[in-house]
Scaffold this motif. Sequence first.
Motif, PDB file in Angstrom:
ATOM      1  N   ARG A  68       0.824  -1.207   0.000  1.00 20.55           N
ATOM      2  CA  ARG A  68       0.000   0.000   0.000  1.00 20.55           C
ATOM      3  C   ARG A  68       0.862   1.262   0.000  1.00 20.55           C
ATOM      4  O   ARG A  68       0.561   2.238  -0.692  1.00 20.55           O
ATOM      5  CB  ARG A  68      -0.943  -0.002   1.221  1.00 20.55           C
ATOM      6  N   SER A  73       2.073   1.713  -3.393  1.00 24.00           N
ATOM      7  CA  SER A  73       1.047   2.206  -4.324  1.00 24.00           C
ATOM      8  C   SER A  73       0.932   3.725  -4.236  1.00 24.00           C
ATOM      9  O   SER A  73       0.761   4.402  -5.255  1.00 24.00           O
ATOM     10  CB  SER A  73      -0.302   1.539  -4.034  1.00 24.00           C
ATOM     11  N   TRP A  74       1.040   4.281  -3.019  1.00 29.50           N
ATOM     12  CA  TRP A  74       1.046   5.733  -2.877  1.00 29.50           C
ATOM     13  C   TRP A  74       2.280   6.332  -3.542  1.00 29.50           C
ATOM     14  O   TRP A  74       2.204   7.334  -4.252  1.00 29.50           O
ATOM     15  CB  TRP A  74       1.020   6.125  -1.396  1.00 29.50           C
ATOM     16  N   ALA A  79       1.927   6.092  -7.286  1.00 28.78           N
ATOM     17  CA  ALA A  79       0.909   7.018  -7.778  1.00 28.78           C
ATOM     18  C   ALA A  79       1.490   8.433  -7.882  1.00 28.78           C
ATOM     19  O   ALA A  79       1.330   9.118  -8.909  1.00 28.78           O
ATOM     20  CB  ALA A  79      -0.300   7.010  -6.854  1.00 28.78           C
ATOM     21  N   MET A  95      -2.952   1.399 -11.587  1.00 28.49           N
ATOM     22  CA  MET A  95      -2.341   1.137 -10.286  1.00 28.49           C
ATOM     23  C   MET A  95      -3.195   0.233  -9.399  1.00 28.49           C
ATOM     24  O   MET A  95      -2.701  -0.770  -8.859  1.00 28.49           O
ATOM     25  CB  MET A  95      -2.055   2.460  -9.581  1.00 28.49           C
ATOM     26  N   PRO A  96      -4.492   0.516  -9.216  1.00 35.44           N
ATOM     27  CA  PRO A  96      -5.310  -0.385  -8.387  1.00 35.44           C
ATOM     28  C   PRO A  96      -5.397  -1.789  -8.968  1.00 35.44           C
ATOM     29  O   PRO A  96      -5.485  -2.770  -8.221  1.00 35.44           O
ATOM     30  CB  PRO A  96      -6.682   0.299  -8.376  1.00 35.44           C
ATOM     31  N   TRP A 150      -3.012  -3.495 -10.632  1.00 35.28           N
ATOM     32  CA  TRP A 150      -1.815  -4.275 -10.294  1.00 35.28           C
ATOM     33  C   TRP A 150      -1.744  -4.567  -8.804  1.00 35.28           C
ATOM     34  O   TRP A 150      -1.240  -5.634  -8.406  1.00 35.28           O
ATOM     35  CB  TRP A 150      -0.560  -3.547 -10.765  1.00 35.28           C
ATOM     36  N   LEU A 151      -2.248  -3.662  -7.973  1.00 31.52           N
ATOM     37  CA  LEU A 151      -2.287  -3.928  -6.537  1.00 31.52           C
ATOM     38  C   LEU A 151      -3.193  -5.121  -6.254  1.00 31.52           C
ATOM     39  O   LEU A 151      -2.846  -6.012  -5.467  1.00 31.52           O
ATOM     40  CB  LEU A 151      -2.783  -2.691  -5.794  1.00 31.52           C
ATOM     41  N   MET A 165       5.635  -0.321  -9.287  1.00 30.40           N
ATOM     42  CA  MET A 165       5.099  -0.560  -7.956  1.00 30.40           C
ATOM     43  C   MET A 165       5.494  -1.926  -7.392  1.00 30.40           C
ATOM     44  O   MET A 165       5.956  -2.038  -6.245  1.00 30.40           O
ATOM     45  CB  MET A 165       3.577  -0.452  -7.976  1.00 30.40           C
TER      46      MET A 165
END
Length: 467
Positions: free
Chosen positions: A148, A151-152, A155, A285-286, A288-289, A342
């Motif tokens: 997480r 991810s920030w 981003a 991004m979301p 791949w998370l 990421m």
Amino acid sequence: MSPTGLSARTRIGYGLGSFATGTFGTVPGLLLLYYLTDVLGVGAGLAGLLVFLPKAWDVLLNPWIGSLSDRSTRSRFGPRRSWMLLGAVTMPLCFAAMFAAPGGLEGGPAAAYVAALFLLTASAYACFQVPYVALPAELTADPDERARVMSWRVAFLAVAILLSGAVAPVLAGSTADDRGSAGGYRLMGLVIGAVLALGMLAAVGATAGTRAVVRTTSEPGLRAQLRAARGNAPFFWLLAAFVVQAAATGLMLAGTQYFATYILDRPGATTVLFVCLIVPSLLAMPLWLAVGRRSGKRDAAVAASLCFLVGALGAAAGRHLPDALIYAAVALAGVGYAGMQMLPLAMLGDAIAADAYTSGRRRAGVFTGLWTAGETLGLALGPGLFGLVLSVGGFVSSDADHRVAQPGSALTAIVTGFGVLPAVLLLLSLPLLARYRLTETELTRLRDAADTRPARAIAPYDEESSA
């Protein structure tokens, strides 16, 4: 050691540092080679070498800075943030000066000036980047929380790349045509230097007061730390794959301005290409998370690499495709780029945490020093390779006031460097990435074992046993 959640302030504050790392990773790779060949009149082969050599210095410098941040720095800012602050107050000034070559300086003297300033800039940047990358492995013991945090960071990284990639070329061309001028590049250096300073200082301030959650002692020396890093198989294979992929990214960055100017015949299309690359990466991004949580970070990283590879192949056909299809190919590469940034960073944090759990030593700095050295080397190899390809293809350098017609071989070289070689490098990186076998389950086992037994009594991670 229980999994530790981080506050939104810490996650966001840490991510703000990527405005600096993303901007510095983008602007020199995008514009420095072009600045040398098409503004200062430096030959393409020499320009490519000059872009590469100062960053190659970081291969030696970064591990040393990482080792110092692990064991020798004492200040009220903490061992990581004191180095970050040093970079924050010196690097932006060097960056601005790099794009402010004195009037009338051309050819060899101009090359020497830019090379010296680039060396100073890269050195100051290492002071910030190495401890900055080390922080996530120490801020939380939860692998998902690290993802997480990443991810920030990614981003903000994507936003920084989008803004700097779109704005820097516009600023560089603001005092002449959109190909750029010496005055335009000087203005660009000042504005981007201010952005670098704000991002770095924000990260230092926003993460102040946080404490490491992994209980460790410092390793006594750099040589011992390097031996430990060499023996960490997950880190080694991940680093090897990342360096190769960074070189592919560096090639595309270095080739963007050339591709827009000489293949699309629209110098201003550099901004459009960047929008096509970065906007999809933000949206992806979301995705791949979620894929990383479901199938594991490594498999998700392989899938992201394949997306980038296919997009690069589409760009390789740029001389024979309509603009719309070229932009679509770049957008597909952008989807892959999000995961390529990421997921390896989250995997890096896992590999560092695994080492801390099994050894009880604080070695995050040297691991991230090696990582950032590899990343810097890869990103520097990209422009260096692109300059070599241009030189072999017979590219004709010029100054800012004269755009010369390029031979067909030079146009082929541009397409090769922008699309073909990045695709080849991505293909080479896949077997390396497949050798990373540290799963989330194994990492949790190591963490739980570290809770109940002395760190040195824990069985070290064996990649073959969890393959």
